[in-house]
Design a protein around this motif. Structure first.
Motif, mmCIF file in Angstrom:
data_model
loop_
_atom_site.group_PDB
_atom_site.id
_atom_site.type_symbol
_atom_site.label_atom_id
_atom_site.label_comp_id
_atom_site.label_asym_id
_atom_site.label_seq_id
_atom_site.Cartn_x
_atom_site.Cartn_y
_atom_site.Cartn_z
ATOM 1 N N GLN A 161 0.768 -1.286 0.090
ATOM 2 C CA GLN A 161 0.027 -0.031 0.092
ATOM 3 C C GLN A 161 0.863 1.199 -0.051
ATOM 4 O O GLN A 161 2.064 1.258 0.510
ATOM 5 N N ALA A 162 0.237 2.480 -0.344
ATOM 6 C CA ALA A 162 0.899 3.588 -0.383
ATOM 7 C C ALA A 162 1.408 3.927 0.716
ATOM 8 O O ALA A 162 0.719 3.717 1.981
ATOM 9 N N GLY A 163 2.578 4.199 0.832
ATOM 10 C CA GLY A 163 3.439 4.689 2.063
ATOM 11 C C GLY A 163 4.055 3.541 2.685
ATOM 12 O O GLY A 163 5.042 3.592 3.577
ATOM 13 N N GLY A 164 4.263 2.475 1.979
ATOM 14 C CA GLY A 164 4.740 1.271 2.714
ATOM 15 C C GLY A 164 6.234 1.160 1.881
ATOM 16 O O GLY A 164 6.794 2.002 1.211
ATOM 17 N N SER A 165 6.947 0.133 2.283
ATOM 18 C CA SER A 165 8.517 -0.141 1.967
ATOM 19 C C SER A 165 8.426 -1.429 1.256
ATOM 20 O O SER A 165 7.706 -2.389 1.702
ATOM 21 N N LEU A 166 9.550 -1.404 0.451
ATOM 22 C CA LEU A 166 9.970 -2.630 -0.262
ATOM 23 C C LEU A 166 11.711 -2.826 -0.299
ATOM 24 O O LEU A 166 12.070 -1.553 -0.528
ATOM 25 N N ARG A 167 12.204 -4.008 -0.515
ATOM 26 C CA ARG A 167 13.687 -3.643 -0.508
ATOM 27 C C ARG A 167 13.927 -4.757 -1.774
ATOM 28 O O ARG A 167 13.514 -6.067 -1.628
ATOM 29 N N LEU A 168 14.480 -4.329 -2.953
ATOM 30 C CA LEU A 168 14.489 -5.226 -3.971
ATOM 31 C C LEU A 168 16.135 -5.511 -4.093
ATOM 32 O O LEU A 168 17.006 -4.757 -3.466
ATOM 33 N N SER A 169 16.510 -6.788 -4.509
ATOM 34 C CA SER A 169 17.859 -7.201 -4.464
ATOM 35 C C SER A 169 18.197 -7.666 -5.796
ATOM 36 O O SER A 169 17.394 -8.088 -6.722
ATOM 37 N N CYS A 170 19.373 -7.219 -6.153
ATOM 38 C CA CYS A 170 19.839 -8.037 -7.450
ATOM 39 C C CYS A 170 21.328 -8.602 -7.395
ATOM 40 O O CYS A 170 22.226 -8.085 -6.845
ATOM 41 N N VAL A 171 21.444 -9.929 -7.578
ATOM 42 C CA VAL A 171 22.409 -10.721 -7.332
ATOM 43 C C VAL A 171 23.428 -10.714 -8.722
ATOM 44 O O VAL A 171 22.617 -11.031 -9.645
ATOM 45 N N ALA A 172 24.610 -10.375 -8.648
ATOM 46 C CA ALA A 172 25.389 -10.157 -9.647
ATOM 47 C C ALA A 172 26.326 -11.377 -9.890
ATOM 48 O O ALA A 172 26.972 -11.673 -8.831
ATOM 49 N N SER A 173 26.457 -11.824 -11.267
ATOM 50 C CA SER A 173 27.777 -12.778 -11.296
ATOM 51 C C SER A 173 28.309 -12.397 -12.680
ATOM 52 O O SER A 173 27.905 -11.745 -13.411
ATOM 53 N N GLY A 174 29.678 -13.151 -12.823
ATOM 54 C CA GLY A 174 30.252 -13.087 -14.062
ATOM 55 C C GLY A 174 31.303 -11.954 -14.025
ATOM 56 O O GLY A 174 31.769 -11.379 -15.473
ATOM 57 N N TYR A 175 31.399 -11.166 -13.070
ATOM 58 C CA TYR A 175 32.430 -10.083 -13.279
ATOM 59 C C TYR A 175 33.527 -10.416 -12.044
ATOM 60 O O TYR A 175 33.005 -10.832 -10.969
ATOM 61 N N TYR A 176 34.750 -9.774 -12.199
ATOM 62 C CA TYR A 176 35.564 -10.044 -11.172
ATOM 63 C C TYR A 176 36.418 -8.819 -10.298
ATOM 64 O O TYR A 176 37.330 -9.028 -9.628
ATOM 65 N N TYR A 177 36.005 -7.610 -11.096
ATOM 66 C CA TYR A 177 36.605 -6.434 -10.344
ATOM 67 C C TYR A 177 35.142 -5.484 -10.370
ATOM 68 O O TYR A 177 34.366 -5.686 -10.742
ATOM 69 N N GLN A 178 35.331 -4.290 -9.585
ATOM 70 C CA GLN A 178 34.356 -3.418 -9.219
ATOM 71 C C GLN A 178 34.096 -2.310 -10.361
ATOM 72 O O GLN A 178 33.511 -1.409 -10.015
ATOM 73 N N ASN A 179 34.711 -2.392 -11.434
ATOM 74 C CA ASN A 179 34.878 -1.188 -12.362
ATOM 75 C C ASN A 179 33.654 -1.157 -13.233
ATOM 76 O O ASN A 179 33.659 -1.396 -14.433
ATOM 77 N N TYR A 180 32.260 -1.179 -12.383
ATOM 78 C CA TYR A 180 30.912 -1.385 -13.060
ATOM 79 C C TYR A 180 30.053 -0.413 -12.458
ATOM 80 O O TYR A 180 30.146 -0.026 -11.133
ATOM 81 N N CYS A 181 29.452 0.303 -13.106
ATOM 82 C CA CYS A 181 28.346 1.150 -12.998
ATOM 83 C C CYS A 181 26.826 0.170 -13.021
ATOM 84 O O CYS A 181 26.807 -0.656 -14.080
ATOM 85 N N MET A 182 26.374 0.226 -11.729
ATOM 86 C CA MET A 182 24.996 -0.915 -11.619
ATOM 87 C C MET A 182 24.092 -0.084 -11.111
ATOM 88 O O MET A 182 24.139 0.848 -9.988
ATOM 89 N N GLY A 183 22.888 -0.303 -11.438
ATOM 90 C CA GLY A 183 21.767 0.181 -10.595
ATOM 91 C C GLY A 183 20.372 -0.516 -11.040
ATOM 92 O O GLY A 183 20.199 -1.432 -11.615
ATOM 93 N N TRP A 184 19.394 0.416 -10.929
ATOM 94 C CA TRP A 184 17.827 0.052 -10.977
ATOM 95 C C TRP A 184 17.268 1.010 -12.252
ATOM 96 O O TRP A 184 17.190 2.365 -12.128
ATOM 97 N N PHE A 185 16.382 0.348 -12.874
ATOM 98 C CA PHE A 185 15.731 1.032 -13.819
ATOM 99 C C PHE A 185 14.136 0.572 -13.774
ATOM 100 O O PHE A 185 13.885 -0.419 -13.043
ATOM 101 N N ARG A 186 13.221 1.313 -14.135
ATOM 102 C CA ARG A 186 11.614 0.860 -14.112
ATOM 103 C C ARG A 186 10.892 1.068 -15.383
ATOM 104 O O ARG A 186 11.383 2.388 -15.978
ATOM 105 N N GLN A 187 10.011 0.468 -15.558
ATOM 106 C CA GLN A 187 9.415 0.758 -16.685
ATOM 107 C C GLN A 187 7.622 0.558 -16.540
ATOM 108 O O GLN A 187 7.567 -0.804 -15.990
ATOM 109 N N ALA A 188 6.948 1.247 -16.438
ATOM 110 C CA ALA A 188 5.518 1.165 -16.204
ATOM 111 C C ALA A 188 4.860 1.082 -17.556
ATOM 112 O O ALA A 188 5.219 1.340 -18.594
ATOM 113 N N PRO A 189 3.553 0.406 -17.588
ATOM 114 C CA PRO A 189 2.985 -0.090 -19.130
ATOM 115 C C PRO A 189 2.735 1.285 -19.648
ATOM 116 O O PRO A 189 2.214 2.360 -19.175
ATOM 117 N N GLY A 190 2.978 1.420 -20.858
ATOM 118 C CA GLY A 190 2.856 2.432 -21.919
ATOM 119 C C GLY A 190 3.857 3.792 -21.594
ATOM 120 O O GLY A 190 3.878 4.640 -22.435
#
Length: 127
Positions: free
Chosen positions: A13-42
């Motif tokens: 419900q509005a006002g609530g909280s959630l925590r998203l997680s993203c487990v990454a693999s296939g890289y061996y050093y930290q030289n990456y930009c990583m983040g979150w995008f979103r897409q609503a219908p339309g």
């Protein structure tokens, strides 16, 4: 090749909280930009928040500043998005994304800059 797997979406419900997680693999050093995008219908996919893994420098969309926090757990190769004070307009499919190199102040929110994507996790906020 970087692989990303999201989890943590759901309905809240509005006002609530959630925590998203993203487990990454296939890289061996930290030289990456990583983040979150979103897409609503339309609507176009939009940048929400990103972090440069080496320096922990972050960028946020104006619409989520003060409500969302991006963070990383290097030991678990996991990226998080803590979402508080959720609004109905936050309803969307949320995607984890990454590209090699630093996050650009001018282009961090451009989807075509990112070469790796997760499958997405749905967030639904009801009023």
């Amino acid at each position: 090749q970087v692989q990303l797997v999201e989890s943590g979406g759901g309905s809240v419900q509005a006002g609530g909280s959630l925590r998203l997680s993203c487990v990454a693999s296939g890289y061996y050093y930290q030289n990456y930009c990583m983040g979150w995008f979103r897409q609503a219908p339309g609507k176009e996919r939009e940048g929400v928040a990103v972090v440069y893994l080496l320096t922990n420098n972050t960028y946020y969309a104006d619409s989520v500043k003060g409500r969302f926090t991006i963070s990383q757990d290097k030991g678990k190769n996991t990226l998080y998005l803590q979402m508080n004070s959720l609004k109905p307009e936050d309803t969307a499919m949320y995607y984890c994304a990454a590209h090699h190199g630093g996050c650009s102040s001018g282009y961090w929110n451009q989807p075509n800059e990112y070469t790796a994507w997760g499958q997405g996790t749905q967030v639904t906020v009801s009023s």
